[in-house]
Design a protein around this motif. Structure first.
Motif, PDB file in Angstrom:
ATOM      1  N   GLY A 254       0.810  -1.214   0.000  1.00 49.24           N
ATOM      2  CA  GLY A 254       0.000   0.000   0.000  1.00 49.24           C
ATOM      3  C   GLY A 254       0.837   1.254   0.000  1.00 49.24           C
ATOM      4  O   GLY A 254       0.387   2.317   0.410  1.00 49.24           O
ATOM      5  N   GLY A 255       2.083   1.152  -0.459  1.00 51.87           N
ATOM      6  CA  GLY A 255       2.953   2.314  -0.456  1.00 51.87           C
ATOM      7  C   GLY A 255       2.597   3.318  -1.522  1.00 51.87           C
ATOM      8  O   GLY A 255       3.151   4.405  -1.555  1.00 51.87           O
ATOM      9  N   GLY A 256       1.704   2.971  -2.433  1.00 51.37           N
ATOM     10  CA  GLY A 256       1.246   3.933  -3.423  1.00 51.37           C
ATOM     11  C   GLY A 256       2.043   3.911  -4.710  1.00 51.37           C
ATOM     12  O   GLY A 256       1.586   4.398  -5.713  1.00 51.37           O
ATOM     13  N   ARG A 257       3.262   3.351  -4.735  1.00 50.46           N
ATOM     14  CA  ARG A 257       4.043   3.357  -5.958  1.00 50.46           C
ATOM     15  C   ARG A 257       3.707   2.136  -6.812  1.00 50.46           C
ATOM     16  O   ARG A 257       3.160   1.158  -6.328  1.00 50.46           O
ATOM     17  CB  ARG A 257       5.550   3.378  -5.644  1.00 50.46           C
ATOM     18  N   THR A 258       4.029   2.203  -8.088  1.00 51.95           N
ATOM     19  CA  THR A 258       3.791   1.092  -9.002  1.00 51.95           C
ATOM     20  C   THR A 258       5.135   0.531  -9.442  1.00 51.95           C
ATOM     21  O   THR A 258       6.137   1.232  -9.506  1.00 51.95           O
ATOM     22  CB  THR A 258       2.995   1.555 -10.235  1.00 51.95           C
ATOM     23  N   VAL A 259       5.132  -0.774  -9.774  1.00 47.72           N
ATOM     24  CA  VAL A 259       6.350  -1.446 -10.221  1.00 47.72           C
ATOM     25  C   VAL A 259       6.047  -2.161 -11.517  1.00 47.72           C
ATOM     26  O   VAL A 259       5.142  -3.001 -11.565  1.00 47.72           O
ATOM     27  CB  VAL A 259       6.841  -2.467  -9.158  1.00 47.72           C
ATOM     28  N   THR A 260       6.763  -1.833 -12.582  1.00 48.47           N
ATOM     29  CA  THR A 260       6.576  -2.524 -13.853  1.00 48.47           C
ATOM     30  C   THR A 260       7.485  -3.744 -13.910  1.00 48.47           C
ATOM     31  O   THR A 260       8.417  -3.901 -13.107  1.00 48.47           O
ATOM     32  CB  THR A 260       6.920  -1.598 -15.041  1.00 48.47           C
ATOM     33  N   THR A 261       7.191  -4.616 -14.882  1.00 50.80           N
ATOM     34  CA  THR A 261       8.041  -5.794 -15.058  1.00 50.80           C
ATOM     35  C   THR A 261       9.479  -5.386 -15.318  1.00 50.80           C
ATOM     36  O   THR A 261      10.421  -5.982 -14.796  1.00 50.80           O
ATOM     37  CB  THR A 261       7.506  -6.645 -16.229  1.00 50.80           C
ATOM     38  N   ARG A 262       9.670  -4.332 -16.125  1.00 55.82           N
ATOM     39  CA  ARG A 262      11.025  -3.873 -16.415  1.00 55.82           C
ATOM     40  C   ARG A 262      11.706  -3.364 -15.161  1.00 55.82           C
ATOM     41  O   ARG A 262      12.886  -3.639 -14.933  1.00 55.82           O
ATOM     42  CB  ARG A 262      10.965  -2.772 -17.503  1.00 55.82           C
ATOM     43  N   ASP A 263      10.971  -2.637 -14.303  1.00 56.09           N
ATOM     44  CA  ASP A 263      11.547  -2.185 -13.039  1.00 56.09           C
ATOM     45  C   ASP A 263      11.996  -3.365 -12.205  1.00 56.09           C
ATOM     46  O   ASP A 263      13.071  -3.357 -11.594  1.00 56.09           O
ATOM     47  CB  ASP A 263      10.519  -1.372 -12.244  1.00 56.09           C
ATOM     48  N   ALA A 264      11.159  -4.413 -12.156  1.00 53.45           N
ATOM     49  CA  ALA A 264      11.490  -5.579 -11.349  1.00 53.45           C
ATOM     50  C   ALA A 264      12.747  -6.269 -11.866  1.00 53.45           C
ATOM     51  O   ALA A 264      13.601  -6.712 -11.088  1.00 53.45           O
ATOM     52  CB  ALA A 264      10.313  -6.552 -11.335  1.00 53.45           C
ATOM     53  N   LEU A 265      12.898  -6.367 -13.186  1.00 58.10           N
ATOM     54  CA  LEU A 265      14.109  -6.951 -13.750  1.00 58.10           C
ATOM     55  C   LEU A 265      15.334  -6.115 -13.415  1.00 58.10           C
ATOM     56  O   LEU A 265      16.413  -6.654 -13.114  1.00 58.10           O
ATOM     57  CB  LEU A 265      13.958  -7.090 -15.270  1.00 58.10           C
ATOM     58  N   ASP A 266      15.179  -4.807 -13.446  1.00 54.13           N
ATOM     59  CA  ASP A 266      16.293  -3.920 -13.072  1.00 54.13           C
ATOM     60  C   ASP A 266      16.673  -4.123 -11.608  1.00 54.13           C
ATOM     61  O   ASP A 266      17.858  -4.096 -11.250  1.00 54.13           O
ATOM     62  CB  ASP A 266      15.909  -2.459 -13.319  1.00 54.13           C
ATOM     63  N   ILE A 267      15.661  -4.319 -10.758  1.00 54.35           N
ATOM     64  CA  ILE A 267      15.933  -4.558  -9.335  1.00 54.35           C
ATOM     65  C   ILE A 267      16.703  -5.867  -9.169  1.00 54.35           C
ATOM     66  O   ILE A 267      17.662  -5.952  -8.387  1.00 54.35           O
ATOM     67  CB  ILE A 267      14.613  -4.592  -8.525  1.00 54.35           C
ATOM     68  N   LEU A 268      16.306  -6.905  -9.906  1.00 53.13           N
ATOM     69  CA  LEU A 268      17.011  -8.182  -9.832  1.00 53.13           C
ATOM     70  C   LEU A 268      18.465  -8.031 -10.255  1.00 53.13           C
ATOM     71  O   LEU A 268      19.376  -8.587  -9.622  1.00 53.13           O
ATOM     72  CB  LEU A 268      16.322  -9.218 -10.725  1.00 53.13           C
ATOM     73  N   ARG A 269      18.702  -7.286 -11.322  1.00 57.30           N
ATOM     74  CA  ARG A 269      20.089  -7.060 -11.764  1.00 57.30           C
ATOM     75  C   ARG A 269      20.875  -6.299 -10.708  1.00 57.30           C
ATOM     76  O   ARG A 269      22.057  -6.568 -10.478  1.00 57.30           O
ATOM     77  CB  ARG A 269      20.088  -6.297 -13.089  1.00 57.30           C
TER      78      ARG A 269
END
Length: 337
Positions: A254-269
């Motif tokens: 419920g933090g209000g921000r959105t995460v795209t698939t590309r963002d998630a891949l960047d986080i993994l890297r």
């Protein structure tokens, strides 16, 4: 000694035997322009040094040596030396092409491309490299011929190499199996991973390196692969117009921000490059575990066609349970900072 096909069958195919010219028929030549009379006359001048022609035994068609046959006719011979081939018509054509590449009047590029096209239509699973060896073309040129030859045909997911073995083109499933093995059993050697998944040792190594970098274990189609003529459906997808934007995912806390698939891949890297994780065995194990369980909308959509209707509700229940576990994990990560 000079007899018909019935009189020749007792001797092995590789034996040279005299054959009556009147018993022979022209085979399917890879030469688009047919017989070159000038070349045949040049051969007539050195006829005694020429090798025997190759004849398909069941049909008595000349597979290799039409210019030598013409030279014998020019000299007025009634018999010539021949060896026999016992294969089917399409195999005989491959023999014809391969032998014309190896010796004699060179085949033109148009001849070789036309030959590659015919071989592809008869043996669509044969690899580009194998056809290239038979026709004297490089694999990239054969791939272009394949694209034009099979543009309206379903694309196969395997090729048969010179070793006679079938080699899948798309190893995504095997790569994901290898990623799961590496994640669940980090002590397993790459050789054992390769043996259990059917991948080569080099591909298993690539999967492990991708996991360590936080990347998907299977390469995703990009501009380079889309431009290749032999790419199965990547090029077709790129002609359909711009791809839709990456799906948006809501943060679970419920933090209000959105995460795209590309963002998630960047986080993994980013996690894969974090020294606190990268420099310890447990940290590397965690990154591999996280990546092996990372799921995108594109990934699950590829699997849905295989799910029978009567199993959908059960699978939905499993997915919801997994979702609950991930949500609790996310909350733990958020509250434990």
């Amino acid at each position: 000694m000079s007899g018909s096909a019935e009189e020749q069958t007792e001797l092995p195919a590789h034996f040279t035997q005299p054959v009556r010219i009147r018993d022979l028929a022209p085979g399917r030549s890879p030469r688009l322009d047919g017989i070159d009379e000038a070349h045949a006359r040049r051969l007539a001048e050195v006829y005694d040094s020429l090798p025997p022609v190759l004849v398909q035994r069941p049909t008595m068609r000349v597979i290799d040596g039409m210019h030598r046959l013409r030279a014998a006719e020019i000299l007025g011979h009634e018999v010539l030396r021949a060896q026999f081939f016992d294969g089917a018509d399409e195999e005989a054509f491959i023999q014809s092409v391969a032998r014309n590449i190896a010796h004699g009047l060179p085949l033109s590029t148009a001849d070789r491309k036309a030959a590659a096209d015919r071989i592809l239509r008869s043996f669509p699973a044969m690899s580009d490299r194998s056809i290239g060896i038979y026709t004297g073309l490089d694999a990239k040129t054969v791939a272009g011929v394949r694209h034009r030859s099979t543009v309206d045909s379903p694309q196969l997911n395997m090729r048969v190499g010179r070793d006679g073995k079938a080699h899948p083109l798309d190893r995504t499933t095997e790569r994901r199996q290898a990623a799961e093995l590496i994640s669940l059993r980090p002590g397993l050697t790459l050789r054992m991973v390769a043996q259990r998944t059917g991948l080569s040792l080099g591909t298993a190594h690539d999967v492990r390196q991708r996991l360590l970098r936080g990347e998907d274990p299977a390469p995703q189609p990009g501009p380079r692969s889309a431009a290749r003529p032999a790419a199965r459906d990547t090029a077709a997808r790129d002609t359909e117009g711009p791809r839709p934007a990456a799906p948006v995912r809501r943060a679970p806390s419920g933090g209000g921000r959105t995460v795209t698939t590309r963002d998630a891949l960047d986080i993994l890297r980013s996690l894969a490059g974090d020294p606190a994780l990268r420099q310890t065995d447990s940290g590397r194990d965690f990154v591999r575990w996280l990546h092996a369980h990372f799921l995108t909308d594109e990934a699950w959509r590829r699997q849905t066609p295989a799910i029978p209707a009567h199993s959908r509700q059960a699978i939905a229940d499993v997915a919801m349970k997994c979702s609950d576990s991930w949500r609790r994990f996310a909350n733990e990560m958020n509250t434990g900072r």
